[in-house]
Design an enzyme around this catalytic site. Structure first.
Site, PDB file in Angstrom:
ATOM      1  N   ASN A  22     106.612  56.420 105.747  1.00 15.14           N
ATOM      2  CA  ASN A  22     108.080  56.396 105.682  1.00 15.14           C
ATOM      3  C   ASN A  22     108.642  54.977 105.625  1.00 15.14           C
ATOM      4  OD1 ASN A  22     107.950  55.391 108.258  1.00 15.14           O
ATOM      5  ND2 ASN A  22     108.828  57.176 109.266  1.00 15.14           N
ATOM      6  N   LYS A  23     107.781  53.977 105.441  1.00 16.00           N
ATOM      7  CA  LYS A  23     108.298  52.610 105.366  1.00 16.00           C
ATOM      8  C   LYS A  23     108.759  52.300 103.935  1.00 16.00           C
ATOM      9  CE  LYS A  23     107.817  52.172 109.685  1.00 16.00           C
ATOM     10  NZ  LYS A  23     106.983  51.414 110.586  1.00 16.00           N
ATOM     11  N   ILE A  24     109.364  51.125 103.737  1.00 12.64           N
ATOM     12  CA  ILE A  24     110.026  50.838 102.462  1.00 12.64           C
ATOM     13  C   ILE A  24     109.052  50.889 101.288  1.00 12.64           C
ATOM     14  CG2 ILE A  24     111.267  49.044 101.162  1.00 12.64           C
ATOM     15  CD1 ILE A  24     112.673  48.402 103.892  1.00 12.64           C
TER      16      ILE A  24
END
Ligand SMILES: *Cc1c(COP(=O)(O)O)cnc(C)c1O
Length: 376
Positions: free
Chosen positions: A185-187
Site C-alpha cells: 500500500n505504499k506509493i
C-alpha cells in the site's frame, strides 16, 4: 453481492509491466538476491532521490534496523522518534537494544515538533528518526540544525513519502540516510521491500556488509561480525523497476486525488471544524505526496471518530483510524506521553487514497462522508 462500489483505503497500481518484468526475472533463473534487476533498481532509485547510493532491503522495518545497526546504535543509547507514526519506527530502535524516546508532533504537519525534540534530548541521545507522515516532509531544516548542534545521527523514515520534497530536494537525501518501504500500500511497491538512500560512502559499505550476513569482502565465508539477511530478491526488484516507470504518474495522481477531496468537501460543506493533510508550504518549499488523504475532525472524540468509520463502512467506504501514539502500547509506556499526538490520533482518519481512484469516485466518497458526519 452488493451492487454498490466498495472503496478500500488502498489498492496498488500494478499491471502488465510488473508482470512482464517479474516473469523475466523468474525465467532468467535469478530469483534470489543476485541479479541484474537489483543493481538497476538501486541505481534508478538513488537517481530518483538524488543520493549517491541506494541499498535495497527486504522491507522498510529491517531497513530502519539496518540503518541504526550500521550507525552503531545499541544498548544505553536513546533514539528520538515521533510518538505518532507506524509502530515499526520505534520497534526498529528496540531491536538494537536502544531506547526510543517519544517526541510530540506539530498539530499542523502531524510530523515531529522540533521544539519538543529539543526538550527530549539527553546526554544519551544518539540519533533522531523524523517521519514524513502520510507523505508530508517533516521540518528538516530545524531538525537538522538541532541534530548538528547535539551531534545526533539523522535517519529519515521515508516509508510514506517517496518523491516528497523540500526546496526541490527529495526526502531521503537530507539525513545520514533515508529509509523507504515498498509494501503493497505504499506509493510504489515491490510486494514487500525497502531501500536505504545515502550520500555517505562509509555508511553505504557498512549497510551492504551487514545486510548480507556480515561477510568479509576479501575473504568469502569469513564473518567478523554478526550480520543479517536483509536482502531483496531479484523478482521484487523487477517489480520495483516497473513501478519506477510509473512513479511520476502515481505521485501526480495522488496530488490530484487530494485536490478532488479538498474541493468536494469544501463544495458540499461539513458542519464541524476539520483539517486535511498539510498542503505545499511556500515558505519551506515543502511538497506533499499525499500518501493517505487524511482528515482530522477537531470537534470529534475517539468514540465519534470510530462511529464515523463504522457508518462509512456500511455505505462501502473503507477508512482507517490514525496510528495510535506508540507510547500508549503496553511494551512502551502503556500510556500516552505526548498530548498533541494523542489529541490528533483520536480525531484523525485516513480516507481511500488509491492511485486508481477517479474524480467521480472521490466525489461519491465525499458525499457519503458528509452524510455520515451529519448523522453523528
Ligand atoms: C510502512 C512503514 C514502515 C515499515 O515498512 P515495511 O516495509 O512495512 O516494513 C515504517 N515506517 C513507516 C512510517 C511506515 O509507514
Amino acid at each position: 453481492m452488493q451492487d454498490k462500489k466498495f472503496y478500500p483505503v488502498y489498492e496498488p497500481l500494478i499491471g502488465e509491466k510488473e508482470a512482464e518484468y517479474a516473469s523475466k526475472a523468474v525465467k532468467s533463473g535469478w530469483i534470489s538476491s543476485i541479479g541484474e534487476y537489483i543493481e538497476e533498481f538501486e541505481r534508478r532509485f538513488a537517481d530518483f532521490i538524488g543520493t549517491k547510493y541506494a541499498v535495497s532491503v527486504s522491507n522498510g522495518t529491517v531497513g530502519l534496523h539496518l540503518a541504526l545497526a550500521a550507525l552503531g546504535i545499541g544498548p544505553g543509547d536513546e533514539v528520538l522518534v515521533p510518538d505518532l507514526t507506524f509502530v515499526a519506527t520505534a520497534n526498529a530502535v528496540k531491536y538494537t537494544g536502544a531506547t526510543p524516546i517519544f517526541v510530540d508532533i506539530d498539530p499542523k504537519t502531524w510530523c515531529m515538533d522540533p521544539e519538543d525534540l529539543k526538550k527530549k534530548i539527553t546526554p544519551n541521545s544518539k540519533a533522531v528518526i523524523p517521519v514524513h507522515l502520510y507523505g508530508y516532509p517533516a521540518n528538516m531544516d530545524e531538525i537538522l540544525n538541532i541534530a548538528q548542534k547535539e551531534n545526533l545521527y539523522v535517519i529519515e523514515d521515508c516509508a510514506e513519502a517517496h518523491g516528497a520534497e523540500i526546496s526541490n530536494r527529495k526526502v531521503g537525501s537530507f539525513g545520514n540516510c533515508g529509509v523507504f518501504s515498498f509494501y503493497g500500500n505504499k506509493i510504489i511497491t515491490t510486494g514487500e521491500g525497502g531501500m536505504i538512500t545515502t550520500n555517505d560512502e562509509e555508511l553505504f559499505i557498512r549497510l551492504k556488509f551487514l545486510k548480507d550476513h556480515g561477510m568479509s569482502k576479501e575473504k568469502r565465508y569469513w564473518h567478523p561480525e554478526i550480520g543479517f539477511n536483509y536482502r531483496m530478491t531479484n523478482i521484487q526488484a523487477a517489480i520495483g523497476l516497473a513501478q519506477m516507470e510509473r512513479k511520476e504518474y502515481i505521485i501526480e495522481k495522488k496530488r490530484k486525488i487530494f485536490n478532488w477531496y479538498k474541493n468536494y468537501l469544501e463544495e458540499f460543506g461539513i458542519n464541524v471544524s476539520y483539517s486535511l493533510n498539510p498542503e505545499d508550504d511556500e515558505k519551506t518549499k515543502s511538497k506533499n505526496v499525499f500518501w493517505m488523504v487524511s482528515i482530522v475532525l477537531w470537534d470529534f472524540d475517539e468514540t465519534k471518530r470510530n462511529k464515523l468509520i463504522e457508518l462509512l463502512k456500511v455505505v462501502g467506504v473503507d477508512s482507517r483510524p490514525f496510528f495510535y501514539p506508540i507510547s500508549e502500547f503496553p511494551m512502551y509506556h502503556g500510556k500516552p506521553v505526548c498530548k498533541v499526538s494523542k489529541h490528533v490520533s483520536e480525531r484523525g482518519l485516513n480516507l481511500p487514497s488509491s492511485p486508481i481512484l477517479e474524480e467521480n469516485d472521490v466525489k461519491a466518497i465525499c458525499k457519503s462522508f458528509i452524510t455520515a458526519v451529519q448523522k453523528i
